[in-house]
Write an enzyme that holds these catalytic residues in place. Structure first.
Site, PDB file in Angstrom:
ATOM      1  N   GLU A 191      14.134  -6.711  -0.564  1.00  0.00           N
ATOM      2  CA  GLU A 191      15.036  -7.866  -0.427  1.00  0.00           C
ATOM      3  C   GLU A 191      14.551  -8.864  -1.678  1.00  0.00           C
ATOM      4  O   GLU A 191      13.220  -9.095  -1.832  1.00  0.00           O
ATOM      5  CB  GLU A 191      14.920  -8.699   0.678  1.00  0.00           C
ATOM      6  CG  GLU A 191      15.926  -9.938   0.695  1.00  0.00           C
ATOM      7  CD  GLU A 191      15.777 -10.429   2.127  1.00  0.00           C
ATOM      8  OE1 GLU A 191      14.730 -10.610   2.746  1.00  0.00           O
ATOM      9  OE2 GLU A 191      16.859 -11.162   2.469  1.00  0.00           O
ATOM     10  N   GLU A 196       0.965  -1.274  -0.023  1.00  0.00           N
ATOM     11  CA  GLU A 196      -0.081  -0.007   0.044  1.00  0.00           C
ATOM     12  C   GLU A 196       0.904   1.372   0.003  1.00  0.00           C
ATOM     13  O   GLU A 196       1.663   1.652   0.921  1.00  0.00           O
ATOM     14  CB  GLU A 196      -1.013   0.048   1.363  1.00  0.00           C
ATOM     15  CG  GLU A 196      -1.864   1.251   1.472  1.00  0.00           C
ATOM     16  CD  GLU A 196      -2.528   1.172   2.775  1.00  0.00           C
ATOM     17  OE1 GLU A 196      -2.293   0.517   3.618  1.00  0.00           O
ATOM     18  OE2 GLU A 196      -3.667   1.831   2.670  1.00  0.00           O
TER      19      GLU A 196
HETATM   20  C1  LIG Z   1      16.426 -14.754   5.033  1.00  0.00           C
HETATM   21  C2  LIG Z   1      16.080 -13.238   4.691  1.00  0.00           C
HETATM   22  O1  LIG Z   1      14.889 -13.135   4.800  1.00  0.00           O
HETATM   23  C3  LIG Z   1      16.645 -12.174   5.431  1.00  0.00           C
HETATM   24  O2  LIG Z   1      16.169 -11.137   5.595  1.00  0.00           O
HETATM   25  S1  LIG Z   1      18.284 -12.404   6.193  1.00  0.00           S
HETATM   26  C4  LIG Z   1      19.084 -10.718   5.663  1.00  0.00           C
HETATM   27  C5  LIG Z   1      20.226 -10.452   6.670  1.00  0.00           C
HETATM   28  N1  LIG Z   1      19.588 -10.079   8.049  1.00  0.00           N
HETATM   29  C6  LIG Z   1      20.388  -9.763   9.045  1.00  0.00           C
HETATM   30  O3  LIG Z   1      21.470  -9.945   9.181  1.00  0.00           O
HETATM   31  C7  LIG Z   1      19.442  -9.437  10.314  1.00  0.00           C
HETATM   32  C8  LIG Z   1      20.414  -8.796  11.348  1.00  0.00           C
HETATM   33  C9  LIG Z   1      21.029  -7.339  11.075  1.00  0.00           C
HETATM   34  N2  LIG Z   1      21.934  -7.264  12.229  1.00  0.00           N
HETATM   35  C10 LIG Z   1      19.976  -6.223  10.936  1.00  0.00           C
HETATM   36  O4  LIG Z   1      19.321  -5.904  11.797  1.00  0.00           O
HETATM   37  O5  LIG Z   1      19.598  -6.185   9.714  1.00  0.00           O
HETATM   38  C11 LIG Z   1      21.140  -9.469   6.224  1.00  0.00           C
HETATM   39  O6  LIG Z   1      20.611  -8.216   5.978  1.00  0.00           O
HETATM   40  N3  LIG Z   1      22.164  -9.984   5.841  1.00  0.00           N
HETATM   41  C12 LIG Z   1      23.114  -8.781   4.962  1.00  0.00           C
HETATM   42  C13 LIG Z   1      23.874  -9.488   4.016  1.00  0.00           C
HETATM   43  O7  LIG Z   1      24.529  -8.914   3.121  1.00  0.00           O
HETATM   44  O8  LIG Z   1      23.632 -10.770   3.702  1.00  0.00           O
HETATM   45 NI    NI Z   2      14.375 -10.835   4.996  1.00  0.00          NI
END
Ligand SMILES: C[C@@H](O)C(=O)SC[C@H](NC(=O)CC[C@H](N)C(=O)O)C(=O)NCC(=O)O
Ligand code: NI
Length: 130
Positions: A123, A57
């Site tokens: 993402e 939205e």
């Molecule tokens: C599984 C998928 O849906 C994800 O979103 S995991 C992506 C990953 N998330 C984190 O690391 C969360 C913790 C971080 N400290 C935060 O608060 O964002 C991520 O963003 N990875 C970065 C990468 O470059 O892999």
């Molecule tokens: Ni995610």
């Protein structure tokens, strides 16, 4: 049965956002409605009718050209067949890839991040890698 209907994002320029979600990410504009008494417009974008899938939205407040996204917002995730090809496609259409495709840190899911015109992260998760 409950289900997620939509995620709301406040945007500074509605047409700019609609163009991004439709032309760059391939979504459809599902519906749009002006609320003149509240001086805002809602536009719903997604890959399928709202009866079948969650939507985004887009909320456009007519008197607000930009927002501070803050440190709490993370992302909205989309499934793609090939994250590497999806990044190339986004770039070829003028979109911003903020994190190239590859396995996530500390994990194996193949992800990428792109940013929408307001800077919200989207993402891209490669199907079959979760
Ligand atoms: C599984 C998928 O849906 C994800 O979103 S995991 C992506 C990953 N998330 C984190 O690391 C969360 C913790 C971080 N400290 C935060 O608060 O964002 C991520 O963003 N990875 C970065 C990468 O470059 O892999
Ligand atoms: Ni995610």
């Amino acid at each position: 049965m409950r289900r997620i209907l939509h995620t709301m994002l406040r945007v500074g320029d509605l047409q700019r956002s609609i163009d991004f979600y439709t032309q760059v990410l391939g979504m459809k504009l599902l519906r749009q409605h002006d609320y003149p008494d509240g001086r805002f417009t809602l536009a719903f974008v997604g890959y399928a009718p709202e009866s079948e899938a969650a939507a985004i939205e887009l909320t456009y407040n007519w008197d607000t050209p930009a927002y501070e996204l803050g440190s709490g917002y993370g992302h909205i995730a989309l499934q793609v067949d090939d994250a590497y090809a999806a990044c190339d496609d986004v770039r070829s259409k003028g979109g911003k890839v903020s994190r190239e495709a590859g396995p996530m840190k500390h994990g194996t899911t193949v992800i990428a991040f792109v940013e929408d015109p307001d800077g919200y992260k989207i993402e891209l998760i490669q199907r079959g890698t979760q």
